[in-house]
Design an enzyme around this catalytic site. Structure first.
Site, PDB file in Angstrom:
ATOM      1  N   SER A  54       1.300 -19.829  14.336  1.00 57.64           N
ATOM      2  CA  SER A  54       2.232 -18.791  14.707  1.00 57.64           C
ATOM      3  C   SER A  54       1.572 -17.528  15.262  1.00 57.64           C
ATOM      4  O   SER A  54       2.261 -16.601  15.677  1.00 57.64           O
ATOM      5  CB  SER A  54       3.085 -18.418  13.486  1.00 57.64           C
ATOM      6  OG  SER A  54       2.297 -17.886  12.450  1.00 57.64           O
ATOM      7  N   SER A 104      -1.816 -21.229  11.034  1.00 61.81           N
ATOM      8  CA  SER A 104      -1.391 -20.288  12.075  1.00 61.81           C
ATOM      9  C   SER A 104      -2.476 -19.378  12.625  1.00 61.81           C
ATOM     10  O   SER A 104      -2.250 -18.688  13.617  1.00 61.81           O
ATOM     11  CB  SER A 104      -0.235 -19.429  11.551  1.00 61.81           C
ATOM     12  OG  SER A 104       0.924 -20.222  11.404  1.00 61.81           O
ATOM     13  N   LYS A 118      -0.284  -8.628  14.384  1.00 63.68           N
ATOM     14  CA  LYS A 118       0.712  -9.683  14.568  1.00 63.68           C
ATOM     15  C   LYS A 118       2.062  -9.205  14.041  1.00 63.68           C
ATOM     16  O   LYS A 118       2.136  -8.593  12.968  1.00 63.68           O
ATOM     17  CB  LYS A 118       0.258 -10.944  13.822  1.00 63.68           C
ATOM     18  CG  LYS A 118       1.209 -12.137  13.922  1.00 63.68           C
ATOM     19  CD  LYS A 118       0.633 -13.299  13.133  1.00 63.68           C
ATOM     20  CE  LYS A 118       1.583 -14.487  13.092  1.00 63.68           C
ATOM     21  NZ  LYS A 118       1.024 -15.615  12.309  1.00 63.68           N
TER      22      LYS A 118
END
Length: 473
Positions: A151, A175, A75
């Protein structure tokens, strides 16, 4: 290997094929790249490609880890890899190149994972939808008009779309669990201190943030946790190590659990009918497996806790952005970041040291209160989110900031509590709406007892398999 065969295997199974010589790591990477090139223009999940670097990694020889040869995405937030960008979803970091590997990255490489790129995140991870101004919206593979969540939206979209079986994700307010729920995946948030953020920081967002993966199988979830968990030199604290490897724990069914089921969210608001149906079906499934399920709610005022959570996030954001502007040698400028980010930054600058300590004290007090509740119940069952996935644009970081804040408060009425108190929590793909959108079911457990959740997840996976329920794209 053809894509159809590739998708039928989880990460552990793919590594097993590589280990037996039935397929090469290079072939797996070729399939992953071909799939990425076919679907990423539709979903916009990968924002940085490392295809040639990945081929070079394979060419040098892979360690004999449990996931040797499996393609992987990091990520684009908080975790670094030497020589690669880390843009954090923001133009403020557009030219940032990491000069070292994070401890997490080192552990992934030791496990044999082949890092092929970085997945999209909203700017600094502060939105529940992945629509950064820098890269544009990430789309949900189940319906391209809908959000993939945030996220870790890029990670979840990539896994759901079949680019790879597992991908790195982080969770500071939901997230990992939000995008996993919205994309029909399994997403476990580990306990506070289980995963190291070394060597760069001791903790993220005052201990509320952690890291793990989104994936499709409980086995992958357990093996990844075994591969990446544990303290690094200088960590301020760490979660107690498990009695046995997590991959061994899931081989045994859980004992009879006492489960507290919530038909509302953590502020007492009603759930969307699809989310309520998901919870009730999960409760009946757990009962059929021999567990005791009671409708009961923790005596904890989440609305009262929210200002402390916002304060901690705002202060940390202000510190991180200020540090970046100092490195760039220029004054803070609203044009460098999105509207919501600027508001969070400005708010953070107004917070005193005493107020920050009060906020930390508040989340610790809530943790003690919830821990007391969990002496009477083993697991809390709830919806992951109070409503199904929203359409893209619903969470607009450059629109009306007050509307954004109100919508976030309404939608994040469950997941942030577990970040604040530091306990493990997981979303499981057990329900889809009539329109075919995934709805997650959420389980939270006692601190450092990920094994209990993983055993229950393995039991649910066996009783109601979800691995082959994938979007067609």
């Amino acid at each position: 290997m053809r894509f159809e065969e590739y998708r039928r295997h989880d990460a552990v199974a793919l590594a097993g094929l590589v280990g037996k010589g039935e397929v090469s790591a290079g072939e797996l990477l070729d399939v992953a790249i071909a799939r990425a090139e076919a679907v990423n223009p539709k979903i916009n999940a990968i924002v940085h490609k490392q295809y040639e670097q990945a081929r070079a990694t394979i060419g040098k020889g892979l360690p004999n880890g449990p996931l040797a040869g499996v393609p992987y995405l990091i990520k684009d937030l908080a975790i670094f890899e030497a020589g690669e960008p880390a843009r954090l979803g923001s133009s403020l970091y557009a030219d940032f190149i990491a000069d070292h590997d994070s401890s997490y990255t080192e552990r992934c490489k030791r496990a044999g994972l082949v890092i092929m790129g970085r997945s999209s995140t909203p700017e600094f991870g502060i939105s529940p939808s992945t629509e950064p101004r820098l890269f544009g919206p990430c789309r949900n593979p189940w319906n391209l008009a809908y959000s993939a969540g945030g996220s870790s939206g890029g990670a979840a979209a990539a896994v759901a779309a079949g680019i790879l079986p597992v991908a790195h994700a982080t969770d500071g307010g939901g997230s990992i669990r939000i995008p996993a729920a919205q994309c029909g995946l399994l997403g476990l948030k580990p306990s506070r201190g289980r995963i190291s953020f070394g060597p760069d920081v001791g903790e993220g967002w005052g201990g509320m943030s952690t890291a793990h993966v989104v994936c499709r199988s409980v086995l992958d979830c357990a093996v990844m946790l075994d591969s990446t968990a544990g303290a690094e030199p200088g960590d301020p604290y760490t979660a107690p190590p498990p009695d046995r490897p997590f991959v061994e724990a899931i081989k045994h069914p859980p004992r009879r659990l006492k489960i507290a089921m919530m038909r509302k969210d953590h502020v007492g608001a009603a759930l969307h009918p699809e989310c309520l149906a998901a919870v009730e079906k999960a409760g009946k499934l757990c009962e059929s497996l021999g567990h005791v399920v009671e409708e009961v709610y923790p005596d904890l005022d989440f609305d009262e806790l929210r200002p402390s959570i916002r304060l901690i996030i705002s202060t940390n954001t202000a510190r991180n952005l200020s540090k970046r502007w100092r490195v760039l040698g220029r004054a803070p400028d609203a044009k460098d970041v999105e509207a919501v980010t600027w508001l969070v930054f400005e708010r953070g600058l107004t917070i005193t040291g005493v107020a920050y300590v009060e906020a930390i004290a508040a989340i610790h007090a809530a943790g003690r209160k919830l821990a007391t509740f969990l002496t009477r119940y083993d697991v809390i069952l709830s919806a992951t989110l109070p409503a199904p996935p929203p359409k893209l644009g619903y969470f607009d970081m450059n629109g009306d900031v007050e509307v954004f804040n109100r919508r976030v408060s309404e939608y994040l009425s469950i997941t942030p509590l577990h970040n604040a108190v530091g306990i493990p929590a997981v979303t499981v793909p057990l329900h889809w709406t009539g329109e075919g959108l995934p709805v997650g079911v959420h389980f939270a457990g006692r601190y450092a007892e990920e094994a209990t959740l993983l055993r229950l997840m393995a039991q649910l996976e066996s009783a109601q398999p979800w691995f082959n329920h994938v979007p067609e794209l």
